[in-house]
Design a protein around this motif. Structure first.
Motif, short mmCIF file in Angstrom:
data_model
loop_
_atom_site.label_atom_id
_atom_site.label_comp_id
_atom_site.label_asym_id
_atom_site.label_seq_id
_atom_site.Cartn_x
_atom_site.Cartn_y
_atom_site.Cartn_z
N ILE A 9 0.85 -1.19 0.00
CA ILE A 9 0.00 0.00 0.00
C ILE A 9 0.88 1.24 0.00
N ASP A 10 0.63 2.10 -0.97
CA ASP A 10 1.35 3.37 -1.08
C ASP A 10 0.37 4.50 -0.78
N LEU A 11 0.67 5.31 0.22
CA LEU A 11 -0.21 6.40 0.64
C LEU A 11 0.19 7.70 -0.05
N LYS A 12 -0.77 8.37 -0.66
CA LYS A 12 -0.50 9.61 -1.37
C LYS A 12 -1.50 10.69 -0.97
N LYS A 13 -0.99 11.77 -0.48
CA LYS A 13 -1.84 12.91 -0.15
C LYS A 13 -2.17 13.66 -1.44
N GLY A 14 -3.41 14.08 -1.56
CA GLY A 14 -3.80 14.85 -2.74
C GLY A 14 -4.28 13.97 -3.88
N GLU A 15 -4.13 14.48 -5.10
CA GLU A 15 -4.68 13.82 -6.28
C GLU A 15 -3.73 12.76 -6.84
N PHE A 16 -4.31 11.74 -7.45
CA PHE A 16 -3.52 10.69 -8.09
C PHE A 16 -2.73 11.25 -9.28
N LYS A 17 -1.48 10.81 -9.40
CA LYS A 17 -0.64 11.19 -10.54
C LYS A 17 -0.19 9.93 -11.26
N PRO A 18 -0.10 9.97 -12.60
CA PRO A 18 0.24 8.76 -13.37
C PRO A 18 1.55 8.11 -12.96
N GLU A 19 2.52 8.91 -12.51
CA GLU A 19 3.82 8.32 -12.15
C GLU A 19 3.73 7.41 -10.92
N TYR A 20 2.65 7.54 -10.14
CA TYR A 20 2.50 6.67 -8.98
C TYR A 20 2.39 5.20 -9.41
N ALA A 21 1.77 4.96 -10.56
CA ALA A 21 1.59 3.59 -11.04
C ALA A 21 2.93 2.94 -11.37
N GLY A 22 3.83 3.71 -12.00
CA GLY A 22 5.15 3.17 -12.33
C GLY A 22 5.95 2.83 -11.09
N LYS A 23 5.86 3.69 -10.08
CA LYS A 23 6.56 3.44 -8.82
C LYS A 23 6.02 2.18 -8.15
N MET A 24 4.68 2.02 -8.15
CA MET A 24 4.08 0.84 -7.54
C MET A 24 4.44 -0.42 -8.32
N ASN A 25 4.52 -0.32 -9.62
CA ASN A 25 4.92 -1.46 -10.45
C ASN A 25 6.32 -1.94 -10.05
N PHE A 26 7.20 -0.98 -9.79
CA PHE A 26 8.57 -1.30 -9.33
C PHE A 26 8.54 -1.98 -7.97
N TYR A 27 7.75 -1.45 -7.04
CA TYR A 27 7.66 -2.05 -5.71
C TYR A 27 7.16 -3.50 -5.78
N CYS A 28 6.13 -3.73 -6.58
CA CYS A 28 5.57 -5.09 -6.69
C CYS A 28 6.60 -6.05 -7.28
N SER A 29 7.36 -5.58 -8.26
CA SER A 29 8.40 -6.43 -8.85
C SER A 29 9.46 -6.78 -7.81
N ALA A 30 9.84 -5.80 -6.99
CA ALA A 30 10.86 -6.03 -5.97
C ALA A 30 10.37 -7.02 -4.92
#
Length: 353
Positions: free
Chosen positions: A261-282
């Motif tokens: 789970i990645d917590l983000k204050k404010g509005e969703f930004k497209p780059e959040y998906a790429g970061k989460m993709n990296f975390y899941c791979s790791a």
């Protein structure tokens, strides 16, 4: 006597006793629920046949107390509830457009009664009071049975309108997970998540949100839903000699996979998906066991644009969901206008003195 074999025997006997006790408790509860339904039916039929008014209920309660003083649960109020319970699940229900055959309606009514008979009386009263739509009520009844919710937990789920949030997260599960795991993952997540148990005030940081959620981990797990087990906060991973820290890491006991789970204050930004993709791979490479399912990512933000979120997930290879979170549940505008003000309440109290 072999101590090991005896210990095994003892554990087996204890297990059988506990199972039998549980079955007996469930059977006794169902028998009581059916009894209450029967009493409600008797009162209803006599009122219809004899033209009796509601005055029969206090008389019946008083006479039952005099003639069967050892019995509990037959107060005037509870007898009235039994009558209401019968009316909610009558032996025949009106013909429906979708179910033209009366026999089909009769089968549905019987099935509904068999479902609610698995719930304690207090749960049934709460469902009747709070949920008038029958399919919605049956959904909560089945969820309560499956998850073992107490009456207080059921009340919280009703208050937060869980049925409108379950399975609503924007995700790519259908593309990245096999059936039936994709459906299980979708139903395991919701949108939005309600964190009204937190005491955060604006402005707050993502780290403060993270700390507060883990400080109230029991309530947080309750809001996440059945199956989530907390692994850690700021969970450390090393990738190519670089340090990374996951906001929150869980393991889902039913899906048999890690959930980041990645917590983000404010509005969703497209780059959040790429970061989460990296975390899941790791996590898949460093933590996932051979028998575990693919790691799932959940991005929690305060607001999101639906189209933007769908675009962000379109070519992502890891299963990821995007949901909003709310610190308080806002009332609809039409309800706000109908709520009494402090002055209205004070005037009413003064008038009734």
């Amino acid at each position: 006597m072999n101590l090991t074999f005896y210990t095994s025997l003892l554990e087996d006997v204890k297990s059988r006793i506990r199972i039998a006790q549980t079955k007996a408790t469930l059977a006794a509860n169902a028998e009581m629920i059916f009894l209450y339904w029967d009493i409600g039916q008797l009162i209803f039929q006599r009122q219809q046949e004899q033209g009796w008014s509601a005055a029969v209920i206090p008389k019946l309660s008083k006479d039952l107390k005099n003639e069967l003083p050892e019995l509990k649960g037959f107060s005037e109020r509870n007898l009235g509830r039994m009558l209401a319970f019968y009316r909610e699940y009558p032996p025949e229900i009106e013909q429906s457009v979708n179910l033209p055959q009366p026999v089909a309606n009769l089968q549905i009514a019987k099935m509904q009664l068999e479902i609610v008979a698995q719930l304690p009386w207090g749960h049934n009263l709460l469902l009747i009071e709070k949920i008038k739509d029958m399919p919605t009520r049956m959904w909560y009844a089945q969820q309560t049975i499956q998850n073992g919710w107490s009456r207080d937990v059921l009340s919280l789920m009703l208050k937060s309108s869980l049925h409108t949030r379950q399975g609503n997260t924007i995700n790519n599960f259908a593309e990245q997970l096999p059936d039936p795991q994709s459906d299980l993952a979708r139903q395991s997540l919701k949108d939005p998540y309600i964190f009204d148990f937190l005491t955060l005030t604006q402005p707050f940081t993502e780290r403060e949100l993270e700390v507060e959620l883990t400080r109230h981990i029991e309530k947080f797990l309750l809001e996440l839903g059945t199956g989530f087990a907390f692994v850690g906060r700021q969970y450390h991973l090393t990738v190519s000699n670089h340090d990374y820290y996951l906001d929150l890491l869980f393991y889902h006991l039913h899906m048999r996979c890690f959930v980041v789970i990645d917590l983000k204050k404010g509005e969703f930004k497209p780059e959040y998906a790429g970061k989460m993709n990296f975390y899941c791979s790791a996590v898949d490479d460093l933590l996932r066991h051979a028998t575990d399912g693919p790691t799932i990512g959940l991005i929690l933000c305060q607001t999101k644009d639906k189209v933007m979120a769908e675009y962000a997930l379109r070519d992502v290879k890891k299963p990821i969901g995007i949901s909003e979170f709310e610190l308080t549940r806002a009332l609809p505008e039409n309800l706000k206008s109908s709520l009494p003000t402090i002055e209205d309440i004070e005037n009413e109290l003064t008038h009734n003195k």
